[in-house]
Write a protein that holds these residues in place. Structure first.
Motif, PDB file in Angstrom:
ATOM      1  N   LYS A 164       0.808  -1.365  -0.065  1.00 15.06           N
ATOM      2  CA  LYS A 164       0.130   0.440  -0.222  1.00 15.06           C
ATOM      3  C   LYS A 164       0.641   1.423   0.075  1.00 15.06           C
ATOM      4  O   LYS A 164       1.427   1.550   0.919  1.00 15.06           O
ATOM      5  CB  LYS A 164      -1.013   0.126   1.409  1.00 15.06           C
ATOM      6  N   ASN A 165       1.170   1.753  -1.404  1.00 14.10           N
ATOM      7  CA  ASN A 165       1.857   2.704  -0.957  1.00 14.10           C
ATOM      8  C   ASN A 165       1.176   4.401  -0.647  1.00 14.10           C
ATOM      9  O   ASN A 165       1.751   5.423   0.096  1.00 14.10           O
ATOM     10  CB  ASN A 165       1.969   3.379  -2.714  1.00 14.10           C
ATOM     11  N   GLU A 166      -0.028   4.399   0.034  1.00 12.38           N
ATOM     12  CA  GLU A 166      -0.571   5.801   1.107  1.00 12.38           C
ATOM     13  C   GLU A 166      -0.336   5.955   1.776  1.00 12.38           C
ATOM     14  O   GLU A 166       0.303   6.518   2.733  1.00 12.38           O
ATOM     15  CB  GLU A 166      -2.664   4.994   1.212  1.00 12.38           C
ATOM     16  N   GLU A 167       0.313   4.812   2.690  1.00 13.43           N
ATOM     17  CA  GLU A 167       1.075   4.509   4.582  1.00 13.43           C
ATOM     18  C   GLU A 167       2.774   5.824   3.730  1.00 13.43           C
ATOM     19  O   GLU A 167       2.554   6.507   4.316  1.00 13.43           O
ATOM     20  CB  GLU A 167       1.053   4.065   4.940  1.00 13.43           C
ATOM     21  N   LEU A 168       3.032   5.806   3.257  1.00 13.37           N
ATOM     22  CA  LEU A 168       4.497   6.228   2.503  1.00 13.37           C
ATOM     23  C   LEU A 168       4.414   7.029   1.829  1.00 13.37           C
ATOM     24  O   LEU A 168       5.469   8.254   1.786  1.00 13.37           O
ATOM     25  CB  LEU A 168       5.113   5.247   0.759  1.00 13.37           C
ATOM     26  N   ILE A 169       3.320   7.947   1.533  1.00 15.33           N
ATOM     27  CA  ILE A 169       3.082   9.094   0.845  1.00 15.33           C
ATOM     28  C   ILE A 169       3.798  10.312   2.452  1.00 15.33           C
ATOM     29  O   ILE A 169       3.952  11.772   1.953  1.00 15.33           O
ATOM     30  CB  ILE A 169       1.834   9.427   0.200  1.00 15.33           C
ATOM     31  N   GLY A 170       3.227   9.919   3.260  1.00 17.25           N
ATOM     32  CA  GLY A 170       3.318  10.922   4.462  1.00 17.25           C
ATOM     33  C   GLY A 170       4.740  11.078   5.034  1.00 17.25           C
ATOM     34  O   GLY A 170       5.672  11.032   6.236  1.00 17.25           O
ATOM     35  N   TYR A 171       6.120  10.108   4.225  1.00 15.76           N
ATOM     36  CA  TYR A 171       7.406  10.064   5.017  1.00 15.76           C
ATOM     37  C   TYR A 171       8.684  10.787   3.445  1.00 15.76           C
ATOM     38  O   TYR A 171       7.938  10.099   2.998  1.00 15.76           O
ATOM     39  CB  TYR A 171       7.497   8.582   5.138  1.00 15.76           C
ATOM     40  N   ILE A 210       6.051   0.682   7.842  1.00  9.79           N
ATOM     41  CA  ILE A 210       5.549   1.748   7.574  1.00  9.79           C
ATOM     42  C   ILE A 210       4.440   0.747   6.918  1.00  9.79           C
ATOM     43  O   ILE A 210       2.773   1.350   7.226  1.00  9.79           O
ATOM     44  CB  ILE A 210       5.915   2.980   6.748  1.00  9.79           C
ATOM     45  N   SER A 211       4.547   0.258   5.969  1.00  9.33           N
ATOM     46  CA  SER A 211       3.394  -0.088   5.309  1.00  9.33           C
ATOM     47  C   SER A 211       1.742  -1.342   6.493  1.00  9.33           C
ATOM     48  O   SER A 211       0.625  -1.297   5.810  1.00  9.33           O
ATOM     49  CB  SER A 211       3.772  -0.931   4.076  1.00  9.33           C
ATOM     50  N   LYS A 212       3.217  -1.824   6.864  1.00  7.30           N
ATOM     51  CA  LYS A 212       2.353  -2.891   7.761  1.00  7.30           C
ATOM     52  C   LYS A 212       1.661  -1.907   9.118  1.00  7.30           C
ATOM     53  O   LYS A 212       1.239  -2.928   9.946  1.00  7.30           O
ATOM     54  CB  LYS A 212       3.369  -4.172   8.261  1.00  7.30           C
ATOM     55  N   LEU A 247      12.009  -0.633   6.109  1.00  5.66           N
ATOM     56  CA  LEU A 247      11.152   0.978   6.533  1.00  5.66           C
ATOM     57  C   LEU A 247       9.709   0.592   5.771  1.00  5.66           C
ATOM     58  O   LEU A 247       9.142   1.052   6.526  1.00  5.66           O
ATOM     59  CB  LEU A 247      12.339   2.440   6.814  1.00  5.66           C
ATOM     60  N   ILE A 248       9.880   0.481   4.809  1.00  2.00           N
ATOM     61  CA  ILE A 248       9.661   0.180   3.839  1.00  2.00           C
ATOM     62  C   ILE A 248       7.894  -0.753   4.609  1.00  2.00           C
ATOM     63  O   ILE A 248       6.833  -0.450   4.662  1.00  2.00           O
ATOM     64  CB  ILE A 248       9.593   0.278   1.941  1.00  2.00           C
TER      65      ILE A 248
END
Length: 64
Positions: free
Chosen positions: A2-9, A52-54, A48-49
């Motif tokens: 899920k890329n949505e979580e990564l947008i904030g980092y 955050i994704s989990k 790290l990815i």
């Protein structure tokens, strides 16, 4: 993934410490000014990815 979580980092590699940093966008200016609260570090950016994704959150003084 899920890329949505990564947008904030912001992800940054420090070659001197040989560590990746995951910095919430709200705190990236602090990070680049030497304030490492709310930052998580790891040697592998993929870890790290995954963290955050989990659903793992970067909080004050977090370490993975």
């Amino acid at each position: 993934m899920k890329n949505e979580e990564l947008i904030g980092y912001v992800f940054h590699y420090n070659p001197y410490r040989e560590l990746w940093a995951a910095v919430p966008r709200d705190f990236y200016l602090d990070y680049f000014n030497g304030i490492y609260d709310n930052v998580v570090f790891h040697q592998d950016v993929k870890h790290l990815i995954s963290y955050i994704s989990k659903g793992g959150e970067v909080s004050k003084k977090a370490s993975v």
